[in-house]
Write an enzyme that holds these catalytic residues in place. Structure first.
Site, PDB file in Angstrom:
ATOM      1  N   HIS A 153       4.535  -1.472   0.130  1.00 18.58           N
ATOM      2  CA  HIS A 153       3.978  -1.994  -1.131  1.00 18.58           C
ATOM      3  C   HIS A 153       4.699  -1.289  -2.283  1.00 18.58           C
ATOM      4  CE1 HIS A 153       0.052  -2.714  -3.645  1.00 18.58           C
ATOM      5  NE2 HIS A 153       0.895  -3.694  -3.798  1.00 18.58           N
ATOM      6  N   ARG A 167      -8.527 -10.189  -4.607  1.00 15.23           N
ATOM      7  CA  ARG A 167      -8.510  -9.982  -3.161  1.00 15.23           C
ATOM      8  C   ARG A 167      -9.850  -9.420  -2.715  1.00 15.23           C
ATOM      9  NH1 ARG A 167      -6.169  -6.083  -1.836  1.00 15.23           N
ATOM     10  NH2 ARG A 167      -5.332  -5.287  -3.778  1.00 15.23           N
ATOM     11  N   SER A 202      -2.384  -1.493  -6.443  1.00 13.03           N
ATOM     12  CA  SER A 202      -2.437  -2.728  -7.215  1.00 13.03           C
ATOM     13  C   SER A 202      -2.878  -2.448  -8.653  1.00 13.03           C
ATOM     14  CB  SER A 202      -3.440  -3.686  -6.573  1.00 13.03           C
ATOM     15  OG  SER A 202      -3.160  -3.797  -5.201  1.00 13.03           O
ATOM     16  N   ARG A 239      -3.705 -13.635 -13.866  1.00 15.29           N
ATOM     17  CA  ARG A 239      -2.309 -13.407 -13.448  1.00 15.29           C
ATOM     18  C   ARG A 239      -1.344 -14.418 -14.041  1.00 15.29           C
ATOM     19  NH1 ARG A 239      -1.506  -9.365  -9.109  1.00 15.29           N
ATOM     20  NH2 ARG A 239      -3.577  -8.594  -8.708  1.00 15.29           N
ATOM     21  N   LYS A 296       0.723 -10.639   0.777  1.00 15.39           N
ATOM     22  CA  LYS A 296       0.103  -9.462   1.404  1.00 15.39           C
ATOM     23  C   LYS A 296      -0.053  -9.657   2.918  1.00 15.39           C
ATOM     24  CE  LYS A 296      -0.384  -7.678  -2.634  1.00 15.39           C
ATOM     25  NZ  LYS A 296       0.480  -6.580  -3.058  1.00 15.39           N
ATOM     26  N   ASP A 352       6.809  -5.702  -6.182  1.00 11.30           N
ATOM     27  CA  ASP A 352       5.582  -5.497  -5.398  1.00 11.30           C
ATOM     28  C   ASP A 352       5.822  -5.085  -3.944  1.00 11.30           C
ATOM     29  OD1 ASP A 352       2.716  -5.557  -5.352  1.00 11.30           O
ATOM     30  OD2 ASP A 352       2.789  -7.425  -4.220  1.00 11.30           O
ATOM     31  N   CYS A 374      -1.467  -0.870 -11.081  1.00  9.62           N
ATOM     32  CA  CYS A 374      -1.183   0.468 -11.628  1.00  9.62           C
ATOM     33  C   CYS A 374       0.193   0.504 -12.293  1.00  9.62           C
ATOM     34  CB  CYS A 374      -1.249   1.523 -10.534  1.00  9.62           C
ATOM     35  SG  CYS A 374      -2.923   1.864  -9.997  1.00  9.62           S
ATOM     36  N   TYR A 388      -7.353 -17.628  -3.956  1.00 10.52           N
ATOM     37  CA  TYR A 388      -6.776 -16.697  -4.926  1.00 10.52           C
ATOM     38  C   TYR A 388      -5.720 -15.757  -4.354  1.00 10.52           C
ATOM     39  CZ  TYR A 388      -6.615 -14.533  -9.428  1.00 10.52           C
ATOM     40  OH  TYR A 388      -6.188 -14.133 -10.665  1.00 10.52           O
TER      41      TYR A 388
HETATM   42  C1  OXD Z   1      -2.002  -6.726  -5.426  1.00  8.14           C
HETATM   43  C2  OXD Z   1      -1.036  -7.726  -5.889  1.00  8.14           C
HETATM   44  O1  OXD Z   1      -3.227  -6.983  -5.482  1.00  8.14           O
HETATM   45  O2  OXD Z   1       0.157  -7.430  -5.864  1.00  8.14           O
HETATM   46  O3  OXD Z   1      -1.562  -5.656  -4.996  1.00  8.14           O
HETATM   47  O4  OXD Z   1      -1.430  -8.841  -6.262  1.00  8.14           O
HETATM   48 MN    MN Z   2       0.555  -5.535  -4.944  1.00  7.77          MN
END
Ligand code: OXD
Ligand code: MN
Length: 586
Positions: free
Chosen positions: A224, A67, A246, A363, A204, A273, A248, A195
């Site tokens: 989130h 991102r 993100s 991913r 998002k 998420d 974590c 992406y």
């Molecule tokens: C992020 C995702 O970047 O969930 O938070 O992909």
């Molecule tokens: Mn996320």
């Protein structure tokens, strides 16, 4: 008479001039047409169809791997409504800037119209979006991550109640990459990236940035957060939602194999998420997962850290920017102790030892229903009642393993003051501590001061607001090693939370909140010494004084809009830490 959707599709096709338009119905036949096209076009590479049936590898442009927050904008008429933490452009300027980039952008390409539902198809809390895209990879990913096609069109009917999202790969040049949100119109325009969160607009862009705006208008919450159910030995399941930035460990926590399974504690996954949460008549917040799949960070995922997802990704999954073994299986750093010989790296070149095999933000995209740990209630149209919120981040120092907020307002302060070390999920430096309130810094579609106000108000409206906790699995000792083993052992911390919710566990007051009593966390079977536990739960007044100063510097940015309740909480913290309290700027 044409519907709002048809008019919009026509308008977009006049601007982008595609070679052809495909309306996605989400059917198997459509998918069976799309895949060979993608294989022929090099968008997908087939994986070993014995060990990874119906799985594909996609390699993104090497300059389009995460991102890009610096080119993500909230376009509100008033700059103040986007607030100091968002990039802002006036809607009229945003459109003037992007229209020439979209002009003819789809020439020679197929334009896919992807209607989708975020949330269970039959839930009153679900919402409809339509993404127009020229990327077949986006279509294949949206098919996993949401409910696409006829099911969405059926729900939409002739209504204009959908969030339109226009996406084009453009020329993928990072200088011509923009992700614009127009929350007042509930519209998304994204160009120049293929992406993840930049391109799968349901995630998002809609489910967090636009939905957070809608949620404030309509008295609900778009967060989130992962959603999990913790089953106790009696079979009762208590639901918790956790906000971590993100990369974590939200996915790993949500899908954990509990280290206390023998004692009857088990974790069920509802989402990994995003949580949409609405006050229910029973006085609890009810959460649905708007997504239908997991778009998880691959590196570090293995049989120990997340055995459930390792099982789930063995079929019907897409892997992006991972390495390829000679057996045509995906591989990434941390998947196995030793890298297989003869791999092709994420760039498609023979892998050289010492260089990354998989991209750090590579991913997997997998249907949620394939997870062995998926909750029987993950598509419950009424959602699941949430008993706890867990905030957390990646902090080498300062934050203890776990603490509980004294009450709702204190909990909102704990969330608003959250910080974490940055990861590869977004472009930019990795490992820098930044404040990331409620893990929503990159995802809040409006002024975060107003968002904090919304949080405070929501707690007041709920008869049973969730208890609020903060965790840090990442604290390190003087030797630079992690103090806590993490992963499946984290259930021990969840168990303490459950006992707090049920009034069964005591706690010790500290300056920052309530920590477990000595022996409060079940350690049987785990070799963590009392000294280490003491270190994990230690609240260091000097470190926290510096933290309070950093929080103040962050809060000051919001000026008069920051709720006074948060300044009161800040003053209370500084007093407890024994500081002279300077009058904060309001
Ligand atoms: C992020 C995702 O970047 O969930 O938070 O992909
Ligand atoms: Mn996320």
């Amino acid at each position: 008479m044409s519907t709002a959707l048809e008019s919009w599709v026509e308008e977009v096709s006049r601007l982008t001039k595609p070679e052809r338009i495909v309306w996605c119905d989400g059917s198997q036949q459509e998918y069976e047409r799309l895949i060979p096209e993608m294989l022929r076009g090099g968008v997908f590479h087939g994986l070993n169809d014995r060990t990874y049936p119906n799985c594909y590898l996609h390699r993104s442009d090497p300059y389009d791997v995460a991102r890009t927050e610096q080119v993500t904008f909230i376009c509100t008429r008033q700059k103040e409504d986007a607030g100091p933490t968002n990039n802002w452009m006036a809607p009229v300027d945003g459109k003037a800037k992007l229209r020439p980039l979209f002009d003819s952008a789809m020439q020679g390409r197929t334009m896919y119209v992807v209607p989708y539902i975020m949330g269970p198809a039959n839930s009153p809390y679900s919402k409809i979006g339509v993404e127009i895209t020229d990327s077949p990879y986006v279509v294949a990913s949206m098919r996993i991550m949401s409910r696409i096609g006829q099911v969405a069109l059926d729900r939409l009917g002739n209504s204009d109640d959908f969030v339109p999202g226009l996406h084009s790969l453009g020329d993928l040049n990072p200088d011509r990459r923009f992700i614009l949100h127009f929350p007042e119109e509930k519209l998304i325009w994204s160009i120049g990236s293929g992406y993840g969160g930049n391109a799968l607009l349901g995630k998002k862009c809609f489910a967090l940035r636009i939905a957070s705006w809608m949620a404030r208008e309509q008295d609900w919450m778009a967060e989130h957060m992962l959603i999990l159910g913790l089953e106790d030995p009696s079979g009762k399941v208590t639901y918790m939602a956790a906000a971590f930035p993100s990369a974590c460990g939200k996915t790993n926590l949500a899908m954990m194999v509990s280290a206390l399974e023998n004692e009857g504690y088990r974790v069920w996954t509802v989402g990994d998420d995003i949580a949409w949460m609405v006050p229910g008549e029973d006085g609890y917040l009810h959460a649905v997962n708007p997504e239908a799949g997991f778009f998880g960070v691959a590196p570090g995922t293995n049989e120990k850290t997340n055995p459930n997802v390792m099982q789930a990704i063995r079929k019907n999954s897409i892997f992006t920017n991972v390495a390829l073994t000679p057996e045509r299986e995906p591989w990434w750093e941390g998947m196995t102790a030793t890298p297989p010989a003869g791999m092709i790296d994420w760039l498609g070149k023979p892998w050289q030892a010492g260089s990354p095999a998989a991209q750090p933000n590579s991913r997997y995209t997998v249907p949620a229903e394939q997870a062995p740990c998926i909750s029987p209630r993950w598509q419950d149209p009424a959602g699941v009642p949430i008993s706890a919120f867990i905030f957390g981040g990646r902090r080498t120092h300062v934050a203890p393993l776990v603490y509980e907020a004294r009450d709702w307002e204190h909990g909102v302060f704990v969330g608003a003051a959250m910080a974490s070390e940055t990861t590869a999920a977004a472009t930019g430096a990795v490992g820098v501590t930044r404040r990331d309130p409620m893990a929503m810094l990159p995802f809040c579609g409006y002024n975060m001061a107003d968002y904090f106000r919304h949080w405070i108000e929501m707690g007041r409206r709920l008869k049973h607001p969730p208890r609020i906790f903060h965790v840090n699995w990442f604290r390190k000792g003087a030797d630079g090693k992690f103090l806590w083993p993490g992963y499946g052992e984290n259930v021990r911390v969840l168990k303490w939370m459950l006992e707090r919710i049920e009034g069964k566990a005591g706690a010790v007051e500290t300056q920052i909140g309530l920590v477990p009593e000595p022996n409060g966390i079940t350690l049987d079977g785990l070799r963590v010494s009392p000294d280490t536990m003491g270190e994990l739960l230690r609240v260091d007044a000097a470190e926290w004084s510096a933290e309070a100063d950093a929080i103040e510097q962050f809060f000051v940015k919001f000026g008069y809009r920051l709720p006074s309740e948060l300044w009161d909480q800040h003053s209370a913290l500084t007093k407890r830490l024994g500081h002279a309290v300077a009058a904060p700027a309001r």
